[in-house]
Design an enzyme around this catalytic site. Sequence first.
Site, short mmCIF file in Angstrom:
data_model
loop_
_atom_site.label_atom_id
_atom_site.label_comp_id
_atom_site.label_asym_id
_atom_site.label_seq_id
_atom_site.Cartn_x
_atom_site.Cartn_y
_atom_site.Cartn_z
N ALA A 1 60.91 34.30 -8.94
CA ALA A 1 62.12 33.57 -8.53
C ALA A 1 62.27 32.29 -9.33
O ALA A 1 61.28 31.57 -9.57
CB ALA A 1 62.06 33.26 -7.04
N GLY B 1 32.04 20.44 -12.01
CA GLY B 1 31.25 20.35 -10.78
C GLY B 1 32.05 19.89 -9.60
O GLY B 1 31.53 19.17 -8.73
N GLU C 1 29.11 18.86 -15.61
CA GLU C 1 30.16 18.01 -15.06
C GLU C 1 30.34 16.76 -15.93
O GLU C 1 29.36 16.11 -16.31
CB GLU C 1 29.81 17.61 -13.62
CG GLU C 1 30.66 16.52 -13.02
CD GLU C 1 32.13 16.86 -12.99
OE1 GLU C 1 32.94 15.97 -13.36
OE2 GLU C 1 32.50 17.99 -12.62
N GLY D 1 39.66 22.58 -12.04
CA GLY D 1 40.78 22.29 -11.15
C GLY D 1 41.97 23.21 -11.38
O GLY D 1 41.91 24.17 -12.14
N ASP E 1 50.98 22.87 -3.29
CA ASP E 1 50.34 22.48 -4.54
C ASP E 1 51.31 22.03 -5.63
O ASP E 1 50.92 21.35 -6.57
CB ASP E 1 49.49 23.63 -5.09
CG ASP E 1 48.19 23.80 -4.32
OD1 ASP E 1 47.96 23.04 -3.36
OD2 ASP E 1 47.40 24.71 -4.67
N HIS F 1 25.00 19.64 25.34
CA HIS F 1 23.65 19.65 24.76
C HIS F 1 23.01 21.02 25.02
O HIS F 1 23.12 21.55 26.11
CB HIS F 1 22.80 18.55 25.39
CG HIS F 1 21.37 18.58 24.94
ND1 HIS F 1 20.98 18.09 23.71
CD2 HIS F 1 20.25 19.06 25.54
CE1 HIS F 1 19.67 18.27 23.57
NE2 HIS F 1 19.21 18.84 24.68
#
Length: 567
Positions: A222, A285, A307, A371, A409, A541
Amino acid sequence: MAHEIIMPKAGIDMTEGQIVKWLKKEGDTVTQGEIILEIMTDKTSMELEAEASGVLLKILRHDGDTVPVTEIIGYIGQEGEEIAPQEPEEEASAEEEDAVDKSMTRLEDNYNVIVIGGGPAGYVAAIRAAQHGAKVAIVEKKEFGGTCLNLGCIPTKAYLKSGEIIEGMEMAASRGIVFESTKYKIDMPKVVQHKNSVVKKLTSGVEALLRSNKVDIFKGVAKINKNKDVVVDGSTVIKGDKIILAGGSKVSRINIPGIDNPNVLTSDDLLALEVLPETLAVIGGGVIGIEMAQAFEALGTKITVIEMMDRIIPSVDNEASELLTKLLKKKGVKIMTSTKITELADKKGKVEVKTENGESIVADKVLISIGRLPDMEGMGDIKFEMDRGRIKVDKYMETSVKGIYAPGDVNAIKMLAHVAFRMGEVAADNAVKGNHRELKLHSAPSVVYTHPEVAMVGLTEEEAREKYDVRIGRFDFAANGRAMASGDNVGFVKVIADSKYGEILGIHIVGPAAAEIIQQASLLMEMEITVDEVIKTIYGHPTYSEALFEACADVLGEAVHIIKRQK
């Protein structure tokens, strides 16, 4: 006469179903009552039984196909039996053909909202807009669920779980569980098959959710034209009042010599490997690189992480990064920080990774994990105001072009699936009801799904000290009863609070169930609960969550289960 297999009408509102998986192939013998395929409706998944015995003569519609109810999808008959041909449809007239051509180039329906992209931001925005009563269309070029579901969050968790099982076997003897043999092997095709089956179920589920909310689905690429219409695959035009551009992201690549070597992989490529590499060099990294590194290390691959920054996962608290580095090295992972790559060279079918300091690493495969970048393909002819390669949006998720919103994003504010969910909701609310809902991210958590898990929300200690006078509370899982009993007691909880008011500024966790405990931490920050108020509550606990309570108490110097520090 061959028996027809049809897509059943499983409910009064059911108009179509999706074939998830045929359990038989053409030529296989089937028995009446035997389950032969799985289908997904808009409400649930179901199994279809053979209504006759014989041989599966022909499969007409295949795995992944969406089929109208009552349509023939296959035939059962006797071996060698011929299938009667279907009656041919009457030839269309020239006028009818012209009408079809026009319908293929323009969709006359007007939508209130058109969503581009079926990832976390996109499909949530579409459903949210439909919940408000809007008429919604969504366009997806690949599979629904986006990067997280198909190529990121979910697939890596499937691999990491396999690693946890192996580690559990290895520690069993110390808990009195003795296997006669602890030998095992990795069936990589089956690992990939399991991952794919999980992904398939979830993507089918997303599509079913959309259909159940009456969202019209279009498949294809699109783009927005100059008239602010959405054009699919260059032909079908969809007109709408508002557009939500949720194109997601794509893998980022670096421009260095040798990057096109076939043994240099993206994370997408790595997750499809059916042969486990003996050695793997991970360039980057960050979160994705470290999760992949640990997943493949657990399966038996020797890992080197390279890295460029001075530590791995620079976005997390320094203490968390240091502890994770120590634990990975203990597992045999080699970690090289402050290291820049200069070249990737072919070396007898392997890859030599050359670095700026003259050191080199030779590996069977290299993972490029530096990334992701916003995927701008859907922008088409529209010129948006940009900010460093991302679409700039305001607090309402609206772009510089009125009526077009860009959650997820594509705006690169915080590239996390759960943040994209919220952005999609905000964009849809504002697109349908006018700009009234603002995006707030101060309580959005981040998680690294290593073992142990790393999770954080709010400011790091370094960031907090730059702005506030702070107090730090800390509690180690080594003193947590549940963690000790489970044999999973490495890590800590750190709470950063303002000295004057006790306001929680950040919480950082390394340890068991960190991804779950951080949700409590996120809620505390969203509700602006102080450390004084936290310690007035009662935690169950034994639980891992008690570590959060104790860390808050330590901010005030009131933690009971910490050895008193000598002044």
